[in-house]
Motif scaffolding. Sequence first.
Motif, short mmCIF file in Angstrom:
data_model
loop_
_atom_site.label_atom_id
_atom_site.label_comp_id
_atom_site.label_asym_id
_atom_site.label_seq_id
_atom_site.Cartn_x
_atom_site.Cartn_y
_atom_site.Cartn_z
N ALA A 184 13.22 5.05 10.99
CA ALA A 184 12.59 4.53 12.21
C ALA A 184 13.41 4.88 13.45
O ALA A 184 12.85 5.22 14.50
CB ALA A 184 12.39 3.03 12.11
N VAL A 185 14.73 4.82 13.33
CA VAL A 185 15.59 5.17 14.47
C VAL A 185 15.42 6.64 14.84
O VAL A 185 15.27 6.98 16.03
CB VAL A 185 17.06 4.85 14.15
CG1 VAL A 185 18.00 5.48 15.16
CG2 VAL A 185 17.28 3.35 14.10
N THR A 186 15.42 7.52 13.86
CA THR A 186 15.28 8.95 14.17
C THR A 186 13.89 9.27 14.73
O THR A 186 13.77 10.07 15.65
CB THR A 186 15.58 9.82 12.93
OG1 THR A 186 14.73 9.43 11.86
CG2 THR A 186 17.02 9.69 12.52
N ARG B 274 21.37 18.52 22.33
CA ARG B 274 22.68 18.02 21.92
C ARG B 274 22.81 16.50 22.01
O ARG B 274 23.59 15.91 21.29
CB ARG B 274 23.76 18.67 22.76
CG ARG B 274 23.94 20.12 22.43
CD ARG B 274 25.07 20.70 23.21
NE ARG B 274 25.24 22.10 22.84
CZ ARG B 274 26.03 22.92 23.46
NH1 ARG B 274 26.72 22.50 24.50
NH2 ARG B 274 26.13 24.17 23.06
N ALA B 275 22.06 15.89 22.89
CA ALA B 275 22.17 14.44 23.06
C ALA B 275 21.71 13.68 21.82
O ALA B 275 22.15 12.57 21.57
CB ALA B 275 21.36 13.99 24.26
N VAL B 276 20.85 14.28 21.05
CA VAL B 276 20.27 13.57 19.92
C VAL B 276 20.67 14.17 18.57
O VAL B 276 20.52 13.51 17.54
CB VAL B 276 18.73 13.51 20.07
CG1 VAL B 276 18.10 14.84 19.77
CG2 VAL B 276 18.14 12.43 19.21
N ILE B 277 21.22 15.37 18.55
CA ILE B 277 21.47 16.03 17.27
C ILE B 277 22.51 15.29 16.44
O ILE B 277 22.35 15.14 15.23
CB ILE B 277 21.86 17.52 17.47
CG1 ILE B 277 21.84 18.26 16.13
CG2 ILE B 277 23.21 17.66 18.11
CD1 ILE B 277 20.49 18.49 15.59
N LEU C 4 21.81 13.69 12.80
CA LEU C 4 22.53 14.22 11.65
C LEU C 4 23.38 13.15 10.96
O LEU C 4 23.51 13.15 9.74
CB LEU C 4 23.38 15.42 12.05
CG LEU C 4 22.59 16.68 12.39
CD1 LEU C 4 23.53 17.79 12.83
CD2 LEU C 4 21.73 17.14 11.24
N ALA C 5 23.94 12.24 11.73
CA ALA C 5 24.70 11.14 11.13
C ALA C 5 23.78 10.25 10.30
O ALA C 5 24.13 9.85 9.18
CB ALA C 5 25.40 10.33 12.21
N ALA C 6 22.60 9.95 10.83
CA ALA C 6 21.63 9.16 10.07
C ALA C 6 21.19 9.91 8.82
O ALA C 6 21.04 9.32 7.75
CB ALA C 6 20.42 8.84 10.94
N ALA D 189 24.22 25.62 14.24
CA ALA D 189 23.09 26.28 14.88
C ALA D 189 22.77 25.66 16.24
O ALA D 189 22.28 26.35 17.14
CB ALA D 189 21.86 26.22 13.99
N PHE D 190 23.05 24.38 16.41
CA PHE D 190 22.73 23.69 17.66
C PHE D 190 23.92 23.52 18.59
O PHE D 190 23.84 22.80 19.57
CB PHE D 190 22.14 22.31 17.37
CG PHE D 190 20.69 22.36 17.01
CD1 PHE D 190 19.72 22.35 17.99
CD2 PHE D 190 20.31 22.45 15.68
CE1 PHE D 190 18.39 22.41 17.65
CE2 PHE D 190 18.98 22.51 15.34
CZ PHE D 190 18.01 22.50 16.32
N ARG D 191 25.02 24.20 18.32
CA ARG D 191 26.21 24.03 19.17
C ARG D 191 26.05 24.67 20.51
O ARG D 191 25.26 25.37 20.89
CB ARG D 191 27.45 24.56 18.49
CG ARG D 191 27.40 26.05 18.26
CD ARG D 191 28.66 26.52 17.57
NE ARG D 191 28.50 27.92 17.28
CZ ARG D 191 29.06 28.88 18.00
NH1 ARG D 191 29.85 28.58 18.98
NH2 ARG D 191 28.86 30.14 17.71
#
Length: 83
Positions: free
Chosen positions: A19-21, A32-35, A39-41, A81-83
Amino acid sequence: MNAHKAATLQWVMLLVLTAVTVGLSELGMSGRAVIFPVLAATLVKGRIVIDRFMALQGIAGPWRWLVLGWLVVVLGSITYAFR
């Protein structure tokens, strides 16, 4: 805590993290603000699935580490890939 209650708690944790994601995506957050939170979740969710629902928590030997390693490699590749 008995096994049934622990499984229920972990299932609820999976629902909350999902639900958070989804909530982050519905807010229009991206990049980058959300990746890293996503990924932690995903790492926490993957660990729960691997340990509890794939029943690898008490397994000795390479199987648990192989699956956990695969998860880390995939998430690391996405991070790269998102760096």
